[in-house]
Design an enzyme around this catalytic site. Structure first.
Site, PDB file in Angstrom:
ATOM      1  N   ILE A 111     -69.825-109.182  64.536  1.00  0.00           N
ATOM      2  CA  ILE A 111     -69.906-108.801  63.129  1.00  0.00           C
ATOM      3  C   ILE A 111     -70.768-109.771  62.326  1.00  0.00           C
ATOM      4  O   ILE A 111     -71.330-109.394  61.312  1.00  0.00           O
ATOM      5  CB  ILE A 111     -68.515-108.638  62.455  1.00  0.00           C
ATOM      6  CG1 ILE A 111     -67.729-109.928  62.486  1.00  0.00           C
ATOM      7  CG2 ILE A 111     -67.721-107.523  63.090  1.00  0.00           C
ATOM      8  CD1 ILE A 111     -66.527-109.890  61.564  1.00  0.00           C
ATOM      9  N   LYS A 171     -56.278-119.417  60.630  1.00  0.00           N
ATOM     10  CA  LYS A 171     -56.571-118.293  59.731  1.00  0.00           C
ATOM     11  C   LYS A 171     -55.922-118.534  58.372  1.00  0.00           C
ATOM     12  O   LYS A 171     -56.529-118.343  57.326  1.00  0.00           O
ATOM     13  CB  LYS A 171     -56.019-117.016  60.345  1.00  0.00           C
ATOM     14  CG  LYS A 171     -56.012-115.833  59.414  1.00  0.00           C
ATOM     15  CD  LYS A 171     -55.410-114.623  60.130  1.00  0.00           C
ATOM     16  CE  LYS A 171     -55.207-113.456  59.204  1.00  0.00           C
ATOM     17  NZ  LYS A 171     -53.962-113.549  58.427  1.00  0.00           N
ATOM     18  N   THR A 202     -65.224-104.387  70.185  1.00  0.00           N
ATOM     19  CA  THR A 202     -65.876-105.046  71.316  1.00  0.00           C
ATOM     20  C   THR A 202     -64.934-106.027  72.010  1.00  0.00           C
ATOM     21  O   THR A 202     -64.051-106.606  71.382  1.00  0.00           O
ATOM     22  CB  THR A 202     -67.109-105.831  70.849  1.00  0.00           C
ATOM     23  OG1 THR A 202     -66.716-106.648  69.759  1.00  0.00           O
ATOM     24  CG2 THR A 202     -68.206-104.897  70.436  1.00  0.00           C
ATOM     25  N   TYR A 239     -46.939-122.871  60.527  1.00  0.00           N
ATOM     26  CA  TYR A 239     -47.552-121.562  60.307  1.00  0.00           C
ATOM     27  C   TYR A 239     -48.449-121.163  61.451  1.00  0.00           C
ATOM     28  O   TYR A 239     -48.726-119.998  61.659  1.00  0.00           O
ATOM     29  CB  TYR A 239     -48.330-121.550  58.990  1.00  0.00           C
ATOM     30  CG  TYR A 239     -47.435-121.724  57.829  1.00  0.00           C
ATOM     31  CD1 TYR A 239     -47.488-122.869  57.066  1.00  0.00           C
ATOM     32  CD2 TYR A 239     -46.493-120.756  57.514  1.00  0.00           C
ATOM     33  CE1 TYR A 239     -46.648-123.043  56.006  1.00  0.00           C
ATOM     34  CE2 TYR A 239     -45.642-120.930  56.454  1.00  0.00           C
ATOM     35  CZ  TYR A 239     -45.721-122.076  55.699  1.00  0.00           C
ATOM     36  OH  TYR A 239     -44.882-122.243  54.647  1.00  0.00           O
TER      37      TYR A 239
END
Ligand code: NAG
Ligand code: NAG
Ligand code: NAG
Length: 314
Positions: A41, A202, A235, A198
């Protein structure tokens, strides 16, 4: 599944492609830095930005591969303005080198797209002694962003155009950390305990975006910071040549988004006039979405900022 996506308030959905969401947007006056643009991407993001006239600078780990990517884009977009410079996000020295090379190009900077991410499953440490996921996904981009910020501020002062920082959070299968990761190799393990809880770089990206946009507001700087979730991309889901893998991949392609769709939210947030004035938000499917509650914890965001600052200070 993509054919069930409904259009959100933006007029776009998870089925929209990057070309669709930037149709008619003129990027001739803009310069963008896009990390991770040599494949997937990131490449599609670079291609579509170039298609809209944006001058794209690609920091890449492998310059030969980066130049081949540039060729492939120029073949499809004649006249595309693309520069390829070396940068390894897992090395702070390399990030600093890139930033100074970029400065020597004497270009303004309107858009920064922090898109690169690593997906290794093993406990691997970067050359700075940081765990590789954390180093690449967060610290590398943190440093890069800080080093490019002066230029971005100058650019938006001189041009009167809003600057945009877009953080692409890693997609689907990267979200969970494996056990036994080498957090003990990180300079300041105690500062990181919140993160291990956590368990995701991300989350660090999202927190960083919140803190950054808070700081911009406080300073009255006309730069927005946004986090983007690209959706699960079709993909590389299943590897191998077995019939089962082929079957799962074809199901995957139906259920997941194409690369053209995966780059859509990033390109939308980077370029679309509708997004102007929106900062500190989390986008998915080309619309504002709500992140998890933990991700909007301002105290944790501040803590992460302080920790990151300490980590990158020479
Ligand atoms: C993880 O490391 C092991 C042993 O070093 C190696 O065999 C394996 O291929 C690695 N896996 C990945 C996903 O890199
Ligand atoms: C997200 O953006 C901030 C700057 O906005 C950066 O420091 C943070 O590390 C970024 N992470 C990624 C993956 O882009
Ligand atoms: C930011 O820049 C845009 C132009 O891109 C302008 O329309 C807007 O008024 C600016 N906002 C502020 C707060 O200066």
């Amino acid at each position: 599944m993509w054919w069930f996506y409904r259009k959100g308030p933006s007029g776009f959905s998870g089925a929209s492609t990057a070309e669709e969401v930037t149709a008619g947007v003129d990027g001739q006056a803009l310069v963008a830095v896009v990390t991770g643009a040599s494949s997937g991407i990131g490449l599609e993001t670079a291609r579509v930005l170039a298609l809209r006239g944006v001058h794209v600078v690609m920091p890449v780990r492998n310059v030969a591969a980066g130049l081949a990517v540039r060729e492939s884009i120029v073949a499809k977009v004649p006249g595309a303005r693309i520069d390829v410079l070396e940068m390894d996000l897992s090395s702070m020295a390399s990030v600093r080198r890139f930033a100074s090379e970029f400065e020597s190009l004497n270009l303004p900077l309107n858009i920064l797209i922090n898109n690169a991410g690593v997906m290794t499953r093993n406990c691997t440490c970067s050359c700075d002694g940081l765990e590789l996921h954390f180093a690449t996904n967060h610290i590398g981009h943190f440093l890069l962003t800080n080093l490019l910020l002066e230029n971005m501020k100058r650019t938006c002062r001189d041009s009167g155009t809003e600057g945009r920082i877009v953080n692409v959070t890693s997609s689907g299968h990267v979200m969970t950390y494996p056990e036994g990761i080498c957090f003990d190799k990180i300079h300041d393990p105690s500062g990181l305990n919140d993160f291990i809880a956590y368990g995701q770089s991300k989350l660090a990206n999202i927190l960083h975006v919140y803190e950054l946009s808070r700081i911009f507001k406080e300073e009255g700087v006309n730069i927005s910071a946004s986090a983007v979730h690209p959706g699960v991309i079709a993909t590389n889901l299943f590897r191998g040549r077995s019939i089962a893998a082929a079957f799962l991949n074809s199901i995957g392609r139906i259920m997941c988004r194409s690369v053209e769709q995966g780059a859509a939210t990033t390109c939308y947030v980077a370029m679309h006039p509708q997004v102007q004035g929106t900062s500190g938000k989390y986008f998915a499917d080309c619309n504002v979405a709500s992140p998890s509650l933990q991700a909007s914890d301002p105290e944790l965001a501040k803590k992460l900022w302080q920790f990151s600052l300490k980590t990158v200070s020479p």
